[in-house]
Design a protein around this motif. Structure first.
Motif: not given
Length: 293
Positions: A219-236, A241-250
């Motif tokens: 909470t209380g942040q001024t930016s968001c964290e990018a999903c890891p994986g050099s652009g191969n991961m994204y959120t639905l 709220t978590s890195k675990t919500q990042c999934v691999e792109k098809d």
């Protein structure tokens, strides 16, 4: 009934595809009060004095005397209510006190050498806490502005330079400044942190959901964290709220073809269902009018 449900579903899908903003920024706060970065209490004090307001040097000297008296009294008040100041040296908390002349009028119609003037002074007092603990009443918690107002009214001589009379005082209001990561709430009286899955847009001063491919688990942040994986991961979806919500792109050819086919089909179905629903409502209304006539 089934046709209506289908129409509603299609319309909802269409709105989602258009990415219409349907939520308020206040839905993105944590609903947990956060201490403000700064809060200023404003009071209007009316004095009676023989200082001529037209004389610039005399006026400035008078305002300086008022400021010294106010700061001196606030230091004594902080000794009684330590939560008013979070510094070891109380004088450091009140060096930003501001005193401004708002109005000045003579009490006599004719100009005399010893005329008295009624002077309206605006005083801005900083405080570190919205409430203080009253040790004299079984540790009762009292709002800071109430303590200040009562003290000004009951200790008028302590706020008045020699030869000057404090006639009355009025509490004007409180100006709150929130720290980055928090925004104003409760009619601009308090600060609340942007919740998980959001960030504080300091340009518009609102909490916004993290976009797709980003998340925020604090909470209380001024930016968001990018999903890891050099652009191969994204959120639905937005607001993750978590890195675990990042999934691999098809990136397979089959996945690309499926997306190209299903995307337009979803839009057509949504539009078709919405038009069908509107036409049925239109014709049924027309039929009702004919039967009534």
């Amino acid at each position: 009934m089934m046709e209506v449900n289908i129409a509603h579903t299609g319309l909802a899908l269409f709105l989602v595809l258009l990415r219409l903003p349907l939520t308020s920024s206040y839905e993105n706060i944590s609903n947990t009060p956060v201490p403000p970065k700064e809060q200023i209490y404003s009071f209007r004090l009316k004095y009676r004095t023989n200082v001529d307001c037209v004389d610039e040097a005399a006026k400035n000297a008078f305002l300086g005397q008022i400021r010294i008296k106010v700061i001196s009294r606030l230091i004594e008040l902080a000794k009684e209510y330590p939560s008013m100041c979070n510094k070891e040296n109380f004088s450091e908390c009140f060096q930003s006190v501001k005193v401004d002349l708002k109005a000045c009028e003579t009490t006599n119609r004719r100009k005399r050498s010893m005329d008295f003037f009624d002077v309206d002074i605006n005083v801005e007092i900083p405080a570190t806490s919205p409430t203080v603990e009253d040790s004299s009443e079984s540790s009762k918690v009292v709002r800071t502005e109430s303590i200040l107002q009562e003290d000004i009214e009951t200790q008028k001589t302590d706020y008045s330079p020699q030869g000057v009379t404090l006639l009355n005082s009025t509490y004007v209001g409180k100006n709150v400044t929130c720290a980055n990561g928090t925004i104003l709430s409760d009619d601009n009286k308090n600060c609340e942190a942007c919740k998980e899955g959001t960030y504080h847009d300091t340009t518009t001063d609102v909490c916004k959901k993290c976009p797709k491919s980003f998340y925020q688990n604090s909470t209380g942040q001024t930016s968001c964290e990018a999903c890891p994986g050099s652009g191969n991961m994204y959120t639905l979806s937005e607001g993750s709220t978590s890195k675990t919500q990042c999934v691999e792109k098809d990136t397979s050819q089959a996945g690309l073809i499926t997306g190209l086919i299903l995307g337009p089909v979803a839009i057509v179905i949504g539009l078709g269902a919405s038009v069908h629903f509107i036409r049925r409502r239109w014709f049924s209304t027309g039929a009702d009018r004919l039967l009534r006539s």
